[in-house]
Design a protein around this motif. Structure first.
Motif, mmCIF file in Angstrom:
data_model
loop_
_atom_site.group_PDB
_atom_site.id
_atom_site.type_symbol
_atom_site.label_atom_id
_atom_site.label_comp_id
_atom_site.label_asym_id
_atom_site.label_seq_id
_atom_site.Cartn_x
_atom_site.Cartn_y
_atom_site.Cartn_z
ATOM 1 N N TYR A 120 0.432 -1.347 0.167
ATOM 2 C CA TYR A 120 0.130 -0.075 0.254
ATOM 3 C C TYR A 120 0.664 1.288 -0.131
ATOM 4 O O TYR A 120 1.915 0.734 0.309
ATOM 5 C CB TYR A 120 -0.453 0.116 0.968
ATOM 6 N N HIS A 122 0.743 2.645 15.993
ATOM 7 C CA HIS A 122 -0.009 1.159 16.652
ATOM 8 C C HIS A 122 1.278 0.303 16.484
ATOM 9 O O HIS A 122 2.773 0.593 15.877
ATOM 10 C CB HIS A 122 -1.013 0.984 15.652
ATOM 11 N N TYR A 133 -3.839 -7.907 5.436
ATOM 12 C CA TYR A 133 -4.648 -6.992 6.280
ATOM 13 C C TYR A 133 -5.545 -8.077 7.509
ATOM 14 O O TYR A 133 -6.196 -9.096 6.915
ATOM 15 C CB TYR A 133 -5.974 -6.118 5.554
ATOM 16 N N TYR A 141 -3.436 -5.450 14.915
ATOM 17 C CA TYR A 141 -2.589 -4.386 15.880
ATOM 18 C C TYR A 141 -2.969 -4.629 17.047
ATOM 19 O O TYR A 141 -3.935 -4.954 18.026
ATOM 20 C CB TYR A 141 -3.806 -3.298 15.099
#
Ligand code: TYD
Length: 135
Positions: A37, A51, A116, A121
């Protein structure tokens, strides 16, 4: 820290037709790209990231302009300046990161080792510090 963050060399081929930048990802990194990305149009006063990833490994490049990655390993913070046509940086999993100080034209390209997954996270830095101590 050296094993957690590594430089990734970028070769530059520049001639009258323009610039070509090439990255060969070393087998030593054992890194396979499953996702990429890119981030652009970030106002200078804004930050991205903020994060940690439990399992994800990433490599960051500046395709244009520059920005800083502030990497925190639970004890120390390492500011890393990333500039276009210069080296990228590999971050292993388990690191907190914040991207700051984007130049007006900056484009941040990220190669990621996994698809993803929001469960990967950690968004709270105190939770991250606790998690890191348990590792
Ligand atoms: P965010 O994590 O806030 O971006 P950054 O880490 O650069 O600050 O992501 C913004 C939104 O994009 C959020 O809703 C999640 C989504 N997103 C995806 O769907 N896939 C991805 O690969 C990434 C990185 C984000």
């Amino acid at each position: 820290m050296l094993n957690l963050i590594r430089k990734v060399e970028v070769d530059n081929f520049i001639d009258s037709r323009g610039n070509l930048d090439v990255v060969e990802i070393s087998n030593e990194l054992n890194f396979y790209v499953k996702r990429m990305y890119y981030i652009s149009n970030v106002p200078n006063e804004e930050s991205r990231g903020g994060h940690a990833h439990k399992n994800l490994q990433q490599i960051f490049f500046a395709v244009a302009g520059s920005f800083t990655i502030n990497v925190f390993d639970g004890e120390s913070t390492y500011p890393i300046l990333i500039e276009a046509h210069k080296c990228g940086y590999y971050l292993t999993n388990g690191l907190w990161r914040e991207l700051t100080n984007f130049s007006p034209n900056a484009v941040c390209l990220v190669l990621a080792s996994q698809h993803y997954n929001s469960d990967d996270y950690i968004f709270d830095i105190d939770e991250y510090t606790r998690w890191k101590k348990e590792q």
